[in-house]
Design a protein around this motif. Sequence first.
Motif, PDB file in Angstrom:
ATOM      1  N   LEU A   4       0.828  -1.204   0.000  1.00  0.00           N
ATOM      2  CA  LEU A   4       0.000   0.000   0.000  1.00  0.00           C
ATOM      3  C   LEU A   4       0.864   1.257   0.000  1.00  0.00           C
ATOM      4  O   LEU A   4       0.576   2.216  -0.716  1.00  0.00           O
ATOM      5  CB  LEU A   4      -0.925  -0.004   1.226  1.00  0.00           C
ATOM      6  N   LEU A   5       1.948   1.241   0.751  1.00  0.00           N
ATOM      7  CA  LEU A   5       2.870   2.376   0.794  1.00  0.00           C
ATOM      8  C   LEU A   5       3.524   2.602  -0.565  1.00  0.00           C
ATOM      9  O   LEU A   5       3.659   3.746  -1.012  1.00  0.00           O
ATOM     10  CB  LEU A   5       3.931   2.133   1.866  1.00  0.00           C
ATOM     11  N   ILE A   6       3.890   1.551  -1.248  1.00  0.00           N
ATOM     12  CA  ILE A   6       4.505   1.667  -2.580  1.00  0.00           C
ATOM     13  C   ILE A   6       3.493   2.233  -3.581  1.00  0.00           C
ATOM     14  O   ILE A   6       3.819   3.119  -4.378  1.00  0.00           O
ATOM     15  CB  ILE A   6       5.042   0.292  -3.051  1.00  0.00           C
ATOM     16  N   ILE A   7       2.244   1.751  -3.524  1.00  0.00           N
ATOM     17  CA  ILE A   7       1.219   2.237  -4.440  1.00  0.00           C
ATOM     18  C   ILE A   7       0.944   3.717  -4.196  1.00  0.00           C
ATOM     19  O   ILE A   7       0.848   4.510  -5.138  1.00  0.00           O
ATOM     20  CB  ILE A   7      -0.075   1.400  -4.296  1.00  0.00           C
ATOM     21  N   VAL A   8       0.854   4.119  -2.936  1.00  0.00           N
ATOM     22  CA  VAL A   8       0.616   5.522  -2.615  1.00  0.00           C
ATOM     23  C   VAL A   8       1.799   6.374  -3.083  1.00  0.00           C
ATOM     24  O   VAL A   8       1.620   7.464  -3.615  1.00  0.00           O
ATOM     25  CB  VAL A   8       0.367   5.691  -1.096  1.00  0.00           C
ATOM     26  N   GLY A   9       3.024   5.877  -2.928  1.00  0.00           N
ATOM     27  CA  GLY A   9       4.202   6.605  -3.392  1.00  0.00           C
ATOM     28  C   GLY A   9       4.202   6.786  -4.900  1.00  0.00           C
ATOM     29  O   GLY A   9       4.508   7.873  -5.407  1.00  0.00           O
ATOM     30  N   ILE A  10       3.844   5.744  -5.634  1.00  0.00           N
ATOM     31  CA  ILE A  10       3.804   5.823  -7.101  1.00  0.00           C
ATOM     32  C   ILE A  10       2.728   6.813  -7.546  1.00  0.00           C
ATOM     33  O   ILE A  10       2.950   7.637  -8.443  1.00  0.00           O
ATOM     34  CB  ILE A  10       3.570   4.422  -7.711  1.00  0.00           C
ATOM     35  N   ILE A  11       1.554   6.766  -6.903  1.00  0.00           N
ATOM     36  CA  ILE A  11       0.482   7.699  -7.248  1.00  0.00           C
ATOM     37  C   ILE A  11       0.914   9.132  -6.948  1.00  0.00           C
ATOM     38  O   ILE A  11       0.643  10.050  -7.730  1.00  0.00           O
ATOM     39  CB  ILE A  11      -0.816   7.325  -6.499  1.00  0.00           C
ATOM     40  N   ALA A  12       1.615   9.329  -5.823  1.00  0.00           N
ATOM     41  CA  ALA A  12       2.082  10.676  -5.477  1.00  0.00           C
ATOM     42  C   ALA A  12       3.075  11.195  -6.516  1.00  0.00           C
ATOM     43  O   ALA A  12       3.016  12.366  -6.913  1.00  0.00           O
ATOM     44  CB  ALA A  12       2.719  10.663  -4.095  1.00  0.00           C
ATOM     45  N   ILE A  13       3.973  10.348  -6.979  1.00  0.00           N
ATOM     46  CA  ILE A  13       4.955  10.756  -7.999  1.00  0.00           C
ATOM     47  C   ILE A  13       4.246  11.090  -9.307  1.00  0.00           C
ATOM     48  O   ILE A  13       4.555  12.093  -9.959  1.00  0.00           O
ATOM     49  CB  ILE A  13       6.022   9.663  -8.189  1.00  0.00           C
ATOM     50  N   ILE A  14       3.270  10.275  -9.703  1.00  0.00           N
ATOM     51  CA  ILE A  14       2.528  10.540 -10.944  1.00  0.00           C
ATOM     52  C   ILE A  14       1.776  11.862 -10.851  1.00  0.00           C
ATOM     53  O   ILE A  14       1.792  12.674 -11.788  1.00  0.00           O
ATOM     54  CB  ILE A  14       1.557   9.371 -11.247  1.00  0.00           C
ATOM     55  N   LEU A  15       1.136  12.110  -9.694  1.00  0.00           N
ATOM     56  CA  LEU A  15       0.413  13.370  -9.532  1.00  0.00           C
ATOM     57  C   LEU A  15       1.366  14.563  -9.514  1.00  0.00           C
ATOM     58  O   LEU A  15       1.031  15.633 -10.021  1.00  0.00           O
ATOM     59  CB  LEU A  15      -0.425  13.331  -8.248  1.00  0.00           C
ATOM     60  N   LEU A  16       2.551  14.381  -8.955  1.00  0.00           N
ATOM     61  CA  LEU A  16       3.540  15.461  -8.938  1.00  0.00           C
ATOM     62  C   LEU A  16       3.962  15.831 -10.354  1.00  0.00           C
ATOM     63  O   LEU A  16       3.983  17.012 -10.722  1.00  0.00           O
ATOM     64  CB  LEU A  16       4.751  15.032  -8.116  1.00  0.00           C
ATOM     65  N   PHE A  17       4.279  14.825 -11.178  1.00  0.00           N
ATOM     66  CA  PHE A  17       4.668  15.106 -12.559  1.00  0.00           C
ATOM     67  C   PHE A  17       3.498  15.688 -13.351  1.00  0.00           C
ATOM     68  O   PHE A  17       3.677  16.612 -14.147  1.00  0.00           O
ATOM     69  CB  PHE A  17       5.186  13.842 -13.241  1.00  0.00           C
ATOM     70  N   THR A  18       2.294  15.167 -13.151  1.00  0.00           N
ATOM     71  CA  THR A  18       1.127  15.672 -13.869  1.00  0.00           C
ATOM     72  C   THR A  18       0.868  17.133 -13.519  1.00  0.00           C
ATOM     73  O   THR A  18       0.588  17.943 -14.401  1.00  0.00           O
ATOM     74  CB  THR A  18      -0.114  14.825 -13.534  1.00  0.00           C
TER      75      THR A  18
END
Length: 54
Positions: A4-18
């Motif tokens: 869950l922590l990895i998924i949240v981290g990946i989503i946060a990175i994607i939202l940051l770039f977007t």
Amino acid sequence: MNTLLIIVGIIAIILLFTGGFVQSLNFLLWVGIVLLVLAVIVWLVRMLTGNRSA
């Protein structure tokens, strides 16, 4: 929990770039609008003054 922590981290990175891309595209949109307005003003001045040599 680790997954869950990895998924949240990946989503946060994607939202940051977007978010960065959207801000840069918004900036480029305004630059394009300003350039379009300047081009229309120059075209109108050339048509009104009759200067077609440039």
